[in-house]
Design an enzyme around this catalytic site. Sequence first.
Site, short mmCIF file in Angstrom:
data_model
loop_
_atom_site.label_atom_id
_atom_site.label_comp_id
_atom_site.label_asym_id
_atom_site.label_seq_id
_atom_site.Cartn_x
_atom_site.Cartn_y
_atom_site.Cartn_z
N LYS A 462 0.84 -1.21 0.00
CA LYS A 462 0.00 0.00 0.00
C LYS A 462 0.87 1.26 0.00
CE LYS A 462 -3.81 -2.40 2.27
NZ LYS A 462 -4.32 -2.89 3.55
N GLY A 560 -12.67 -5.62 5.26
CA GLY A 560 -14.00 -6.21 5.43
C GLY A 560 -14.84 -6.02 4.18
P1 NDP Z 1 -11.09 -14.12 -0.82
O1 NDP Z 1 -10.01 -15.12 -0.56
O2 NDP Z 1 -12.22 -14.03 0.13
O3 NDP Z 1 -11.68 -14.34 -2.27
C1 NDP Z 1 -10.89 -14.62 -3.38
C2 NDP Z 1 -11.78 -15.09 -4.50
O4 NDP Z 1 -11.01 -15.29 -5.65
C3 NDP Z 1 -12.49 -16.41 -4.23
O5 NDP Z 1 -13.80 -16.35 -4.73
C4 NDP Z 1 -11.68 -17.43 -4.99
O6 NDP Z 1 -12.46 -18.53 -5.46
C5 NDP Z 1 -11.21 -16.62 -6.16
N1 NDP Z 1 -9.92 -17.03 -6.71
C6 NDP Z 1 -8.72 -16.97 -6.13
N2 NDP Z 1 -7.76 -17.37 -6.98
C7 NDP Z 1 -8.38 -17.71 -8.13
C8 NDP Z 1 -7.94 -18.21 -9.39
N3 NDP Z 1 -6.66 -18.42 -9.64
N4 NDP Z 1 -8.87 -18.44 -10.34
C9 NDP Z 1 -10.16 -18.22 -10.10
N5 NDP Z 1 -10.64 -17.75 -8.94
C10 NDP Z 1 -9.75 -17.50 -7.96
O7 NDP Z 1 -10.33 -12.71 -0.93
P2 NDP Z 1 -10.92 -11.28 -0.63
O8 NDP Z 1 -12.23 -11.13 -1.25
O9 NDP Z 1 -10.77 -10.97 0.80
O10 NDP Z 1 -9.83 -10.34 -1.36
C11 NDP Z 1 -9.84 -10.21 -2.75
C12 NDP Z 1 -8.86 -9.11 -3.13
O11 NDP Z 1 -9.26 -7.90 -2.50
C13 NDP Z 1 -7.42 -9.34 -2.67
O12 NDP Z 1 -6.55 -8.83 -3.63
C14 NDP Z 1 -7.31 -8.53 -1.40
O13 NDP Z 1 -6.01 -8.10 -1.12
C15 NDP Z 1 -8.19 -7.35 -1.75
N6 NDP Z 1 -8.76 -6.64 -0.61
C16 NDP Z 1 -9.41 -7.33 0.36
C17 NDP Z 1 -9.95 -6.68 1.43
C18 NDP Z 1 -10.67 -7.39 2.51
O14 NDP Z 1 -11.01 -6.75 3.50
N7 NDP Z 1 -10.92 -8.67 2.40
C19 NDP Z 1 -9.84 -5.20 1.56
C20 NDP Z 1 -9.16 -4.56 0.44
C21 NDP Z 1 -8.64 -5.28 -0.60
P3 NDP Z 1 -13.19 -19.54 -4.45
O15 NDP Z 1 -14.25 -18.72 -3.80
O16 NDP Z 1 -13.74 -20.59 -5.30
O17 NDP Z 1 -12.14 -19.96 -3.50
N1 HSE Z 2 -5.84 -7.68 4.59
C1 HSE Z 2 -6.00 -6.31 4.37
C2 HSE Z 2 -6.07 -5.59 5.69
C3 HSE Z 2 -7.26 -6.06 3.61
O1 HSE Z 2 -6.33 -6.25 6.69
O2 HSE Z 2 -5.86 -4.38 5.73
C4 HSE Z 2 -7.46 -4.60 3.25
O3 HSE Z 2 -6.51 -4.18 2.32
#
Ligand code: NDP
Ligand code: HSE
Length: 597
Positions: A462, A560
């Site tokens: 970040k 979140g």
């Molecule tokens: P999750 O692990 O909850 O979700 C990831 C999703 O991507 C899942 O649906 C997974 O499939 C799918 N996936 C992963 N790899 C592949 C692949 N190679 N091919 C196809 N599908 C794939 O992650 P988050 O939603 O928490 O995070 C997603 C992104 O957002 C990340 O880059 C994270 O850094 C960013 N982010 C997250 C935040 C948070 O608070 N969670 C905040 C800000 C940014 P399946 O469901 O089938 O496993």
């Molecule tokens: N894993 C990251 C955090 C998600 O906890 O800040 C938001 O970027």
Amino acid sequence: MRPYSQNQQGSPRLDPPVVIKFGGSVLRSVDAMPMAAHEIYRILRRGHKVVAVTSALHGQTDALLDDAHNVFGDGAAHNRPALLRLGEMRSAALLALALERIGVDARAVDPAQIGLLCPAPADEAKNEEAIVQACDTARLKAFLERHDVVVVPGFSACDEEGFSSLLGRGGSDQSAVFLASALGAEKVRMIKNVDGLYESDPFCAADAPRFSSLDYDHARRVCGPAIQKQALDLADSQGITLDIAMLARHHGSTIAPTRPARIAHVEAKRLKVALLGCGTVGAGVYQHLARHDDLFDVCAILVNDLEKKRDVDIPAALLGSDPAQVFAARPDIVVEMIGGVDTADAFIRNAFFGGADVVSANKAVLAKRFSALHKAAAQAGRVLRYSAAVGGGVPMLEALDEVREKAAVSSLRGVINGTANFILDRLADGAGFEDAVREAQEKGFAESDPSADLDGDDAAAKLVLMARRGFGRALPVKDIACDSLRDLSAQTVRQARENGDVIRQVSTISRRQNGRLRAAVRLEALPADDFLALAKGERNRLEFTDESGAVHGLQGKGAGRWPTAEAVFADLLDIHRLRAQNEVHIKAMPDNEPVCA
Ligand code: NDP
Ligand code: HSE
């Protein structure tokens, strides 16, 4: 979201807020509140505070009236205002709750708290002509200094004794215009179920031309009951511009002094969106898109595991695990939410060269491939947006952009990893390390491999993005020294609290004398009243200084589902707007002439 922005003398920046009014025709049910929250979030991320004025949910006022009428008849009129105001109060509280969920510091206030005065007419028949006379502007400004959004129920006020009074049909319009005038705001944005004023009722005449702009007199001739007469008169006398628009639409009608009448033809195109990932963030984004199916059509969703049980209802036909099939759906926009670097990088490039714009939440890929991905976007003539990648729902990149337009950023310090902050708080509360990490994972804050959160790599990524956007410089991630939470004992965290301190993962960037950047992610014991120490749980805070000496602060939820999906959705709406701008055709109309030939 922006608790403060001070000049070098420490005086707060007090721009007039944006006043936005939501009509009952759009607040059709509780389910519409997240959509209203999107409108407000998009204003907040441009750096403005907001006064939101609510009407009652659709049909609510009639239901309240009927309840009373069925039992008590028409006789008991003195207390009717006390009953009818409840509809607007309810929607104000619901909207404030929707904003709180995404991390926005919003408060619903009672009109009595801000001294909104409207004497009840002696003759009930004159109720429809009620006019607001005063409000406690100092109190309202004080609320706005402390909070980002003040939600005011429209339609009701108080009489001289403090009893409830009503502003007549459409009275929420008047509440909004009065508050704008009291606060020195130049504009009120009125959100309705039509995208502006039409020459004739668009629900009866589908081809009625829509005005893109007009003056107050012209508006009086065509608006009918769409805007309350007293509100229009007040706007006219105070020179307040009224923007009439629909939820999530960028085009509407603008009523302002000396605006020649123009009509506009806009193709509000539905954009095809493919989601890559449907986990914590993706499932939230899907729900927002599904509510806005007039603007977006989710054409495919890529996941890893088709058998996985999902916590939201998603049509099985949309889910696929074959990227080729997802891209074959020819999306206009691809939203990358899978995380990681190499696969995400390949998917993003694929999207660009297939003609799609890209929104990503993935700081890991953006930090590692920043130049290459921007170059690919430029070569393909496509847009790349990634607000959620830094700060979750806190618009940190946008705040840096805005300040940098006026003055170079000199330094920043922030709590920018929600998981690390959440764990540090849980350790201080007495939880064990493993339990605290598991809890952060269950709540959807942690990365799929929480090492990035614990070891500082997520915060470092970040910082790389903030260095680009805030300082205009490349910052190699290998140059960022990071402390790991694994090297900290729970005992140290608890001891710090006993000493009156708070341990935080503090990320910093400053400029060296030679102009190069110095950055680090450190675990530091801070005094309990330090701005960063006050970030609780998954919340993030950022404080930065510009070369004029002004200090800017932001805070909100950094991780979140809902805060993050909000930032992604705001990027999607921006792309929709960019594309729609190319579709607008505006025709000038000589004033006072019939619009339809
Ligand atoms: P999750 O692990 O909850 O979700 C990831 C999703 O991507 C899942 O649906 C997974 O499939 C799918 N996936 C992963 N790899 C592949 C692949 N190679 N091919 C196809 N599908 C794939 O992650 P988050 O939603 O928490 O995070 C997603 C992104 O957002 C990340 O880059 C994270 O850094 C960013 N982010 C997250 C935040 C948070 O608070 N969670 C905040 C800000 C940014 P399946 O469901 O089938 O496993
Ligand atoms: N894993 C990251 C955090 C998600 O906890 O800040 C938001 O970027």
